[in-house]
Design an enzyme around this catalytic site. Structure first.
Site, short mmCIF file in Angstrom:
data_model
loop_
_atom_site.label_atom_id
_atom_site.label_comp_id
_atom_site.label_asym_id
_atom_site.label_seq_id
_atom_site.Cartn_x
_atom_site.Cartn_y
_atom_site.Cartn_z
N HIS A 170 7.12 8.26 9.10
CA HIS A 170 7.78 8.60 7.84
C HIS A 170 9.22 9.04 8.09
O HIS A 170 9.59 9.41 9.20
CB HIS A 170 6.97 9.68 7.10
CG HIS A 170 5.89 9.07 6.25
ND1 HIS A 170 6.05 8.82 4.92
CD2 HIS A 170 4.65 8.59 6.59
CE1 HIS A 170 4.95 8.24 4.45
NE2 HIS A 170 4.09 8.09 5.44
N ARG B 165 0.85 -1.21 0.00
CA ARG B 165 0.00 0.00 0.00
C ARG B 165 0.88 1.25 0.00
O ARG B 165 1.05 1.89 -1.03
CB ARG B 165 -0.95 -0.04 1.23
CG ARG B 165 -2.12 0.92 1.14
CD ARG B 165 -1.82 2.36 1.49
NE ARG B 165 -1.39 2.55 2.88
CZ ARG B 165 -0.94 3.70 3.35
NH1 ARG B 165 -0.84 4.76 2.57
NH2 ARG B 165 -0.54 3.81 4.62
N HIS C 294 -6.96 -0.36 2.94
CA HIS C 294 -6.86 1.03 3.37
C HIS C 294 -8.07 1.77 2.83
O HIS C 294 -8.49 1.51 1.69
CB HIS C 294 -5.57 1.61 2.77
CG HIS C 294 -5.06 2.83 3.46
ND1 HIS C 294 -4.67 3.96 2.80
CD2 HIS C 294 -4.86 3.08 4.78
CE1 HIS C 294 -4.25 4.86 3.67
NE2 HIS C 294 -4.35 4.35 4.88
N HIS D 101 40.94 -3.05 9.39
CA HIS D 101 39.65 -3.63 9.78
C HIS D 101 39.66 -5.14 9.55
O HIS D 101 39.26 -5.93 10.40
CB HIS D 101 38.51 -3.01 8.96
CG HIS D 101 38.15 -1.64 9.41
ND1 HIS D 101 36.86 -1.28 9.74
CD2 HIS D 101 38.90 -0.53 9.58
CE1 HIS D 101 36.84 0.00 10.09
NE2 HIS D 101 38.07 0.47 9.99
C1 HCA Z 1 -1.70 8.16 3.18
C2 HCA Z 1 -1.17 8.80 4.46
C3 HCA Z 1 -0.69 7.81 5.51
C4 HCA Z 1 -1.89 7.11 6.17
C5 HCA Z 1 -1.51 6.21 7.29
C6 HCA Z 1 -2.66 5.40 7.84
C7 HCA Z 1 0.11 8.66 6.51
O1 HCA Z 1 -0.89 7.84 2.31
O2 HCA Z 1 -2.90 7.99 3.06
O3 HCA Z 1 -3.73 5.37 7.24
O4 HCA Z 1 -2.47 4.78 8.89
O5 HCA Z 1 1.33 8.60 6.48
O6 HCA Z 1 -0.51 9.39 7.27
O7 HCA Z 1 0.17 6.86 4.92
CU CU Z 2 2.21 7.05 5.31
#
Ligand code: HCA
Ligand code: CU
Length: 382
Positions: A203, A10, A70, A296
């Site tokens: 992220h 995803r 999702h 090393h």
């Molecule tokens: C996205 C954003 C998401 C959602 C994460 C989630 C994020 O691409 O829709 O639904 O738990 O980083 O907020 O990946």
């Molecule tokens: Cu995300």
């Protein structure tokens, strides 16, 4: 107990240019399942007919892992996800006033009503469905809004609240750190007598995704999102291999995980995503357990742990020594032993000389070339 959610299929497919055909998705899911991943987020069915079918096919595939879809906080997304027969559903919707006002022309109250409504709708259709609600950009949104939406979501039937660091904003040790965030969220929900599981979705915009995920885990998050090669929007998210190895090696978790399958998984994903694995990528990169400089190598051949903090056997790999302009006698001795070749000291020095001169041209000598060098030196005595 921690649970791992892999979202290569995803979030990973949100990497520019990356698309996995459905037979590749199945192959990826199979290895994830063998490794022992708990939840495979298989896609966002609304995006295309192909993704809808992939999610449906993976759900029907009887893997041990839960298969997740999702969905936006919209009934049409929920219906499509339910049609895929998933056992896990991730619903997201932002909660920041500015985004709600500017993007959706809504106020928080109506957004919260909408979130609660779709969650109750999904739970009502399938009471066994595990539902995660994610306030998108959780950590930069007003905390009171996150709480308001999370309380409504859990009361409507959500089992998991995911803390999304959507922009890679958090940094351990600063005022904006995930440890404090997850602690505060859990405490606030507990004060309302609600105890959903907490997930973290980190992220990597500033390179802190893994450190933040571990921070969230230490604060009590029970689900951690990751993807192969950290694939995802922009700089991506937590890398799966690094996460699993840390949790196993340093937190003594995941005793049934089959981490030796990781190199195969990374090869597959790299091949079909067209994203090369950097040679210096931790754990999986070609050089991750390769020693180069003579100093090393000298110490590492006596005991690899002099220059490694991880045993490569953990992921089914071996220590390696590079033969190039940095090599020393120990490097050549190590390589000749691999080839079961014995030479005297003079020959050893000649071989080293030859290896170094090839290395200065910017080339690495592999074991088969080393065999040719030995042969040549033997046939051309000085
Ligand atoms: C996205 C954003 C998401 C959602 C994460 C989630 C994020 O691409 O829709 O639904 O738990 O980083 O907020 O990946
Ligand atoms: Cu995300």
């Amino acid at each position: 107990m921690v649970r791992i959610l892999d979202t290569t299929l995803r979030e990973g497919e949100q990497t520019p240019g990356v698309y996995f055909d459905n037979h590749i998705k199945l192959a990826i899911a199979d290895i994830l399942d063998e490794i022992g991943i708990d939840i495979i987020e298989a896609g966002h069915p609304v995006v295309s007919k192909e993704i809808f079918e992939a999610v449906q096919q993976l759900s029907a595939h009887n893997l041990k892992a839960s298969i997740g879809a999702h969905a936006r906080s919209l009934k049409q997304d929920i219906d499509l996800a339910l049609e895929c027969n998933v056992n896990f559903l991730g619903i997201f919707f932002c909660v920041s006033d500015s985004r709600l006002n500017h993007v959706f022309k809504k106020d928080l109250g109506s957004a919260v009503d909408q979130i609660a409504e779709v969650i109750a709708y999904a739970k009502n259709k399938n009471p066994d469905l595990v539902i995660r609600y994610t306030p998108e950009d959780t950590v930069r949104s007003p905390f009171s809004n996150v709480i308001e939406a999370s309380l409504a979501a859990v009361q409507a039937g959500a089992d998991i609240i995911s803390v999304a660091d959507t922009t890679g904003f958090m940094i351990p040790g600063t005022e904006h750190n995930l440890y404090d965030y997850v602690s505060r969220l859990k405490e606030t929900l507990a004060a309302h007598n609600l105890f959903p599981k907490i997930a973290v979705h980190c992220h990597n915009d500033r390179g802190y995704a893994l450190a933040n995920a571990i921070d969230g885990f230490r604060a009590g998050a029970e689900i951690i999102d990751a993807s192969v090669l950290g694939l995802g929007e922009r700089a991506g998210i937590v890398d799966l291999a690094q996460l699993l190895v840390s949790l196993k090696n340093d937190f003594n978790l995941g005793n049934t995980w089959r981490l030796e399958k990781l190199p195969e998984l990374y090869g597959l994903v790299s091949n079909y995503s067209g994203i090369p694995i950097p040679v210096n990528f931790p754990i999986i990169g070609k050089n991750a357990f390769t020693h180069c400089a003579g100093v090393h190598t000298h110490a590492a051949v006596k005991n690899p742990l002099h220059y490694q903090s991880l045993d490569p056997a953990l992921v089914g790999r071996d220590m390696h020594v590079s033969l190039d302009h940095m090599s020393g006698l120990s490097s050549i001795e190590w390589a000749l032993e691999k080839l079961s070749i014995q030479v005297d000291k003079t020959m050893l020095l000649r071989i080293l000389d030859q290896v170094k001169s090839i290395g200065r041209k910017g080339r690495i000598v592999d074991l088969s070339e080393l065999g040719h060098i030995v042969d040549w030196c033997r046939k051309h005595p000085v």
